[in-house]
Scaffold this motif. Structure first.
Motif, PDB file in Angstrom:
ATOM      1  N   TYR A 104       0.829  -1.200   0.000  1.00  0.00           N
ATOM      2  CA  TYR A 104       0.000   0.000   0.000  1.00  0.00           C
ATOM      3  C   TYR A 104       0.869   1.258   0.000  1.00  0.00           C
ATOM      4  O   TYR A 104       0.559   2.249  -0.679  1.00  0.00           O
ATOM      5  CB  TYR A 104      -0.927  -0.012   1.217  1.00  0.00           C
ATOM      6  N   GLU A 105       1.998   1.213   0.716  1.00  0.00           N
ATOM      7  CA  GLU A 105       2.877   2.377   0.791  1.00  0.00           C
ATOM      8  C   GLU A 105       3.473   2.704  -0.589  1.00  0.00           C
ATOM      9  O   GLU A 105       3.681   3.877  -0.914  1.00  0.00           O
ATOM     10  CB  GLU A 105       4.005   2.129   1.797  1.00  0.00           C
ATOM     11  N   GLU A 106       3.733   1.655  -1.387  1.00  0.00           N
ATOM     12  CA  GLU A 106       4.236   1.885  -2.739  1.00  0.00           C
ATOM     13  C   GLU A 106       3.225   2.665  -3.570  1.00  0.00           C
ATOM     14  O   GLU A 106       3.576   3.608  -4.283  1.00  0.00           O
ATOM     15  CB  GLU A 106       4.510   0.554  -3.429  1.00  0.00           C
ATOM     16  N   LEU A 107       1.955   2.269  -3.474  1.00  0.00           N
ATOM     17  CA  LEU A 107       0.921   2.925  -4.269  1.00  0.00           C
ATOM     18  C   LEU A 107       0.679   4.344  -3.776  1.00  0.00           C
ATOM     19  O   LEU A 107       0.362   5.240  -4.572  1.00  0.00           O
ATOM     20  CB  LEU A 107      -0.374   2.103  -4.233  1.00  0.00           C
ATOM     21  N   GLU A 108       0.819   4.561  -2.472  1.00  0.00           N
ATOM     22  CA  GLU A 108       0.728   5.928  -1.956  1.00  0.00           C
ATOM     23  C   GLU A 108       1.806   6.803  -2.584  1.00  0.00           C
ATOM     24  O   GLU A 108       1.549   7.945  -2.981  1.00  0.00           O
ATOM     25  CB  GLU A 108       0.882   5.925  -0.431  1.00  0.00           C
ATOM     26  N   GLU A 109       3.014   6.264  -2.659  1.00  0.00           N
ATOM     27  CA  GLU A 109       4.118   7.040  -3.240  1.00  0.00           C
ATOM     28  C   GLU A 109       3.930   7.217  -4.745  1.00  0.00           C
ATOM     29  O   GLU A 109       4.171   8.292  -5.284  1.00  0.00           O
ATOM     30  CB  GLU A 109       5.439   6.339  -2.950  1.00  0.00           C
ATOM     31  N   MET A 110       3.478   6.163  -5.428  1.00  0.00           N
ATOM     32  CA  MET A 110       3.283   6.238  -6.874  1.00  0.00           C
ATOM     33  C   MET A 110       2.219   7.273  -7.251  1.00  0.00           C
ATOM     34  O   MET A 110       2.324   7.924  -8.295  1.00  0.00           O
ATOM     35  CB  MET A 110       2.894   4.856  -7.422  1.00  0.00           C
ATOM     36  N   THR A 111       1.193   7.418  -6.419  1.00  0.00           N
ATOM     37  CA  THR A 111       0.095   8.342  -6.719  1.00  0.00           C
ATOM     38  C   THR A 111       0.244   9.683  -6.021  1.00  0.00           C
ATOM     39  O   THR A 111      -0.684  10.499  -6.058  1.00  0.00           O
ATOM     40  CB  THR A 111      -1.251   7.719  -6.307  1.00  0.00           C
TER      41      THR A 111
END
Length: 713
Positions: free
Chosen positions: A482-489
């Protein structure tokens, strides 16, 4: 005269002693060509400018040996500095004045009073109370020195090359779970990407990698207990020996020693691996590593060539045109070439249970999406390009089967099955003929819908090869944290669209900056769970140019997200119902034909027949070339091999739902045909199916079309 000579000698000695002094006061400065370094007291280490490329970098290096060895670089990914740069020690840190302002290479936590280049190799800034406010040991790049630690959550990154100390392609991370692991850059901290591990996962938080003066590398937990020796240590600790630990350009981290007394070169005391092909990503995309005389050699896939001949990490690309499969070029065909005893990253989109190599080859040749297949004797895993993390491994029987293009000889046997050219006796959907006036097209359209509904079952069904679908069976999707997607978006900043149960955001893949669409499901109850699993099961194993591609997912408790390819032109609704963006007639007919191809694939060519159940312009997306792709499979139904219909509760969107839904009749692919017919009417007329701003007799488009059709008979 003799006294004058003595005075000059004393002045020289005093100047030299001042140069050797390690304390640096505020206001001091360095330039690349004069007064370029601050030395440690012994003159062993220096902080300052060193040559890099056509300019200079700022860092710490060993000045007391003939072989210049850089151990730390400031802002290592900045471009080289020119020879007129000036590094100044100010009350805010170490800065290079630029036209845009101050470029700070060292920014302490509070105002520094003076600095020291220590004989340990540590560059330190102190405040007026002699407290450390910044030190290079806390910010390692690719090297550790004795007395230095790698703290929990921190990483070392290899250099780009021996001459370029900017960030390279490998990293060594002291993970928060206590495990010391090596990965390629721009990959998640998960097992499939690791190529070295200390095997101390679960040792607790705040584990650190420590470096003793005797060459001892070891892990300490938060209580100061040694949980793992990386090296045994016990090496000489006299002043004539230097040690350093480095993650090298090639990805392996090593303990080095240097004998100052013998003026020798660096020698390896320990290394994380003696196989230089172990680091994943050493060879670029579509190439694999072979060890020759203990040296790594990168080789391209068959019929591929290096992107950059001078750089093996640049990878390889095809030396033939790749679109002949879909274009069915009669002068061009495909064959398969084999690489034995090779291993690759498995990102297969379909896994066939096959024990015969020839069946695997034929399965890939008949699938235009298949560009390679990994065969292990029991599984045939279809892959798209690029392939990565390839290496020769004599201990495995796995083989890679690579699809390559070759010109067809004039006497080639026409009976050979060509990829993408299965003879299925199709009769087509007749959309190609829709090139008349709008009214005439509507009449033809109604005939087409009636004809198709009665004849769709004449198509042949393909045999199912994978049996019943499970969430993870046959689905090769990237799982994101989830943290990856937070950073990606950027913390879900840019919204692309919103539905009844989800919101879609724009994201950028870390490292490549390639855009993606991230759908976050808002429903977390059973309904949301069902839609999430259905989406993965359906679109995760379907691959067609007119279906949106699912790239990955996140399942973190109640957080459920899906990552798709990015469609830059939005939805068909955005284009069709915005007057300024409405396509011309020929372009609209091309969109209609491509949507039909997508449905033909779902209904007749998939392993398991799929009913979409929610066809509408909002669920048809357009890429940069205005090619339509069907999306949003959260309500879809999969039919088993022996099924032609299913019974389920009403699904879809009002205005597009087929009559049989309301009559609680069994549902077949005809439900999608009806919805598609409504969308075709909207494409032809460039208006919504229901528009109450129009007179009542014209408000409902399908009723208007039917009345016109009925009165014209």
């Amino acid at each position: 005269m003799a006294c004058l000579a003595c005075l000059l000698a004393l002045a020289f000695v005093a100047a030299e002693a001042q140069q050797m002094q390690s304390n640096i006061s505020q206001g001091s400065s360095l330039t690349p060509t004069t007064n370029s370094t601050w030395l440690s007291r012994s003159g062993l280490y220096a902080f300052g400018f060193y040559r890099q490329g056509n300019g200079y970098a700022v860092g710490i290096f060993l000045a007391g040996i003939p072989e210049e060895t850089v151990v730390w670089t400031a802002n290592r990914d900045d471009p080289p500095f020119s020879n007129n740069a000036t590094l100044r020690f100010t009350g805010d840190g170490l800065a290079l004045p630029t036209a845009e302002g101050q470029n700070y290479l060292v920014k302490p936590s509070s105002t520094p009073s003076y600095a020291s280049m220590l004989d340990s190799g540590n560059f330190v800034l102190y405040n007026s109370s002699r407290e450390i406010v910044w030190q290079s040991f806390d910010h390692p790049t690719d090297t550790l020195l004795p007395g230095q630690r790698l703290l929990s959550g921190n990483e070392l990154f290899s250099a780009k090359s021996e001459a370029d100390h900017s960030t390279g392609i490998f990293r060594l991370k002291m993970q928060n779970d206590g495990n010391l692991v090596q990965y390629p850059v721009d990959t998640p901290d998960t097992r499939p990407y690791a190529f070295y591990s200390s095997s101390t996962s679960g040792a607790g938080e705040n584990v650190t990698l420590n470096f003793g003066a005797d060459g001892h590398l070891y892990l300490l937990n938060r209580n100061g207990t040694n949980i793992r020796n990386i090296t045994e240590g016990g090496l000489p600790t006299d002043e004539g020996k230097l040690y350093l630990m480095r993650i090298d350009v090639g990805g392996i981290f090593r303990l080095y020693s240097h004998d100052l007394k013998k003026n020798a070169n660096w020698s390896v005391q320990w290394e994380s691996s003696n196989d230089k092909c172990d680091p994943k990503g050493l060879c670029g995309l579509n190439s694999y590593c072979v060890s020759i005389d203990l040296q790594p050699d990168c080789r391209c896939l068959p019929r591929f060539e290096y992107v950059n001949q001078g750089n093996q990490t640049s990878g390889c690309e095809r030396n033939f045109v790749a679109d002949a499969c879909k274009n069915r070029n009669e002068n061009f065909t495909y064959t398969m070439e084999e690489l034995e005893s090779t291993t690759w990253e498995d990102v297969s989109y379909m896994n066939l249970r096959l024990s015969d190599r020839n069946d695997c080859i034929q399965g890939c040749l008949e699938d235009c999406n298949c560009e390679a297949a990994l065969f292990d004797g029991t599984n045939c895993r279809k892959q798209r390009l690029p392939l990565r993390y390839g290496r020769r491994d004599t201990g495995t029987s796995d083989r890679a089967l690579i699809k390559v293009g070759v010109p067809r000889k004039p006497d080639t046997d026409p009976r050979i099955v060509q990829p993408g050219n299965k003879k299925k006796g199709r009769t087509g959907i007749l959309i190609i003929g829709l090139s008349f006036t709008a009214f005439g097209s509507i009449l033809l359209l109604i005939s087409v819908i009636v004809w198709w509904k009665h004849n769709v079952w004449a198509y042949k069904r393909m045999s199912a090869v994978n049996g019943d679908l499970e969430l993870n069976e046959g689905v090769a999707l990237r799982r994101y944290a989830y943290e990856e997607l937070e950073e990606m978006t950027n913390n879900f900043k840019e919204e692309l669209g919103r539905g009844a149960s989800s919101t879609v955001y724009k994201g950028l893949i870390l490292g490549t900056q390639k855009p993606v669409a991230v759908k976050r499901l808002e429903k977390v109850a059973a309904e949301g769970e069902t839609e999430f699993q259905t989406e993965i099961r359906v679109i995760g194993r379907t691959h067609h140019k007119n279906l949106v591609r699912l790239l990955g997912y996140c399942l973190d408790g109640a957080k459920k997200l899906l990552v798709y390819e990015y469609m830059s032109n939005g939805s068909l609704a955005d284009v069709l119902f915005t007057r300024e963006r409405q396509p011309f007639w020929e372009e609209r007919m091309g969109i209609a034909r491509n949507i039909a191809r997508g449905f033909l694939y779902l209904h007749e060519e998939c392993d398991a027949q799929i009913i979409h159940c929610d066809i509408k312009p909002q669920n048809i997306l357009l890429d940069e070339f205005m090619c339509p792709k069907i999306s949003d499979f959260g309500l879809a139904k999969l039919l088993k091999a022996d099924q032609t219909r299913t019974t389920t509760g009403i699904r879809g969107t009002k205005g597009y739902v087929a009559p049989e839904w309301h009559r609680k009749m069994p549902i077949t692919v005809k439900a999608d045909v009806y919805s598609f017919g409504i969308v075709l009417l909207e494409i032809i007329c460039c208006r919504r199916n229901v528009d109450w701003s129009l007179p009542e007799e014209e408000a409902i488009l399908d009723e208007l079309a039917y009345n016109n059709y009925h009165t014209s008979r």
